[in-house]
Structure formats: C-alpha cells, structure tokens
Design an enzyme around this catalytic site. Structure first.
Site, short mmCIF file in Angstrom:
data_model
loop_
_atom_site.label_atom_id
_atom_site.label_comp_id
_atom_site.label_asym_id
_atom_site.label_seq_id
_atom_site.Cartn_x
_atom_site.Cartn_y
_atom_site.Cartn_z
N ARG A 182 -52.32 -7.49 -23.86
CA ARG A 182 -53.10 -7.12 -25.04
C ARG A 182 -52.21 -6.55 -26.14
O ARG A 182 -51.02 -6.80 -26.19
CB ARG A 182 -54.20 -6.12 -24.65
CG ARG A 182 -55.18 -6.65 -23.64
CD ARG A 182 -56.53 -6.00 -23.73
NE ARG A 182 -56.49 -4.56 -23.98
CZ ARG A 182 -57.56 -3.81 -24.23
NH1 ARG A 182 -58.75 -4.36 -24.25
NH2 ARG A 182 -57.46 -2.52 -24.43
N ALA B 263 -48.68 -4.49 -25.52
CA ALA B 263 -47.59 -5.33 -25.00
C ALA B 263 -47.05 -6.24 -26.08
O ALA B 263 -45.83 -6.44 -26.21
CB ALA B 263 -48.07 -6.14 -23.80
N HIS B 264 -47.94 -6.81 -26.90
CA HIS B 264 -47.50 -7.63 -28.03
C HIS B 264 -46.65 -6.78 -28.99
O HIS B 264 -45.59 -7.21 -29.44
CB HIS B 264 -48.71 -8.18 -28.78
CG HIS B 264 -49.34 -9.38 -28.15
ND1 HIS B 264 -50.05 -9.33 -26.97
CD2 HIS B 264 -49.37 -10.69 -28.53
CE1 HIS B 264 -50.50 -10.54 -26.67
NE2 HIS B 264 -50.09 -11.38 -27.59
N ARG B 265 -47.15 -5.58 -29.26
CA ARG B 265 -46.44 -4.70 -30.22
C ARG B 265 -45.07 -4.28 -29.67
O ARG B 265 -44.09 -4.24 -30.41
CB ARG B 265 -47.30 -3.47 -30.50
CG ARG B 265 -46.83 -2.62 -31.67
CD ARG B 265 -47.77 -1.44 -31.89
NE ARG B 265 -49.10 -1.86 -32.23
CZ ARG B 265 -49.49 -2.22 -33.45
NH1 ARG B 265 -48.62 -2.19 -34.45
NH2 ARG B 265 -50.73 -2.56 -33.69
N ILE C 244 -42.76 -7.46 -30.10
CA ILE C 244 -42.50 -7.93 -31.46
C ILE C 244 -41.96 -6.82 -32.35
O ILE C 244 -40.95 -7.00 -33.04
CB ILE C 244 -43.76 -8.54 -32.09
CG1 ILE C 244 -44.33 -9.66 -31.19
CG2 ILE C 244 -43.46 -9.07 -33.48
CD1 ILE C 244 -43.35 -10.74 -30.81
#
Length: 203
Positions: A34, A37-39, A42
C-alpha cells in the site's frame, strides 16, 4: 471461453492477449503493498525486501491472525482504493518489474503509461469480497516491514486462482474506467435532455 489463469513469475508475453474487460485469475504469489511501501521505495529510496520481478501486488490492508507456531493466517483481505497509489505507480512498476497490480477502482494516466511502457496490468478485485479473497490464500509465506503495522506490512501470499480480477488497464495503455466514463457521459447527456423535455413545466 477458457479460464485465463496467470502464474507467477509472469512474462511480458503472457499479457499480450489480455485486454481491458477480461477476467483473469492468479496462481503463485502476490504481495500486499500500500501507500507507505510505495512511498518508502519511491520517495525514500529504500529497496523493497521482496523481489517483485514478474510478480504481483495487491493494494490491500488485510486482517491477519498470528498462529502459535509463528506463522500467520489470512482472515480478510479487501482491496484498497488504487488511486491512492497513482502518483507512485508508474515509477513503482519501472523500479520493481511487477507485472500485475490489483486493487479497487481505476487508476490514472501515470499507471496507463507504466503498464504500456513496462508491460503490466492493473486489475480490479470486486469490492465487498474480502473473505472470498482470503479463501484463495493458501499460505502467508513472508511478512516484511512489520514495523509499519498490520495494514501496511508486506504480506507475501501463495495463492491459487486468486480472483476474479477484472482487467482495467492493459499493456496497450487502454483504461476501462476512462473508456466507460465517455460512454456513460454520452448516455447521461441523452437521458438528461429527455428528462428536461418531460419536466420543463416545473418551476
């Protein structure tokens, strides 16, 4: 029509004959992934502790039951609104090599571009079927980044015929939700005109 089942690891050529609106199923592995984890990947530049090359992710914050032997059991795994990850998804696809992104609702132009450029799909798991989704999980094999708490932990699950998954963005960059918006707006305008003719006398 034959039932379409993708098996991880997924190759680009496995996706060539899959189009928006198709219904597919997944066998192999899928990792819940979610916002945070993406943040971390990236914006924070932190490498994911899970290899997603040719793999699948699920935008979801599951309910997990710890077992006495140190393993985990999936209780419920309802999809999260995918648009929350839109600003990260193209870069996420590029960085990880993930082939299948599953969530709730549509995604935008960035994900369209990512799916087209790097040969991936976005699919929708029907909302309200969290227990059905959990039934397709044979085992939770890994739990990474537990410090994020249950909803944001990377839960890597072995699944069998996980689905149904409705393809919303294909490897050609076509977007089912955006195409449907155009069709629905055309219908809406015609219906609106007819209603206005019928009730024009109402002040």
């Amino acid at each position: 029509m034959a039932k379409k089942i993708l098996t991880t690891p997924i190759k680009a050529e496995d996706l060539e004959d899959i189009h928006i609106g198709d219904i597919i199923y997944l066998t192999g592995h899928i990792t819940t992934c979610r916002d945070v984890a993406h943040r971390r990947l990236i914006e924070g530049g932190r490498k994911l502790p899970v290899d997603l090359e040719g793999g699948a992710i699920l935008h979801a914050g599951p309910i997990i039951r710890p077992l006495e032997d140190g393993r985990y059991e999936m209780v419920s795994v309802g999809p999260t609104t995918s648009m929350r990850m839109e600003k990260f998804e193209m870069e996420f696809i590029r960085e990880t090599g993930v082939r299948l992104v599953v969530g709730k609702g549509g995604m935008g132009m960035g994900t369209e571009e990512g799916c087209k450029e790097y040969k991936a799909l976005h699919c929708v798991f029907p909302a309200g079927c969290a227990v059905v989704a959990a039934d397709s999980v044979e085992e939770i094999e890994q739990a990474q980044w537990l410090d994020l708490g249950m909803p944001e932990t990377l839960w890597t699950c072995r699944v069998r015929e996980f689905g149904p998954l409705i393809v919303s963005i294909d490897t050609y960059g076509r977007n089912l939700f955006e195409q449907n918006k155009v069709k629905f707006n055309e219908k809406k305008d015609k219906v609106y005109e007819r209603i206005c003719r019928e009730v024009h006398f109402i002040k």
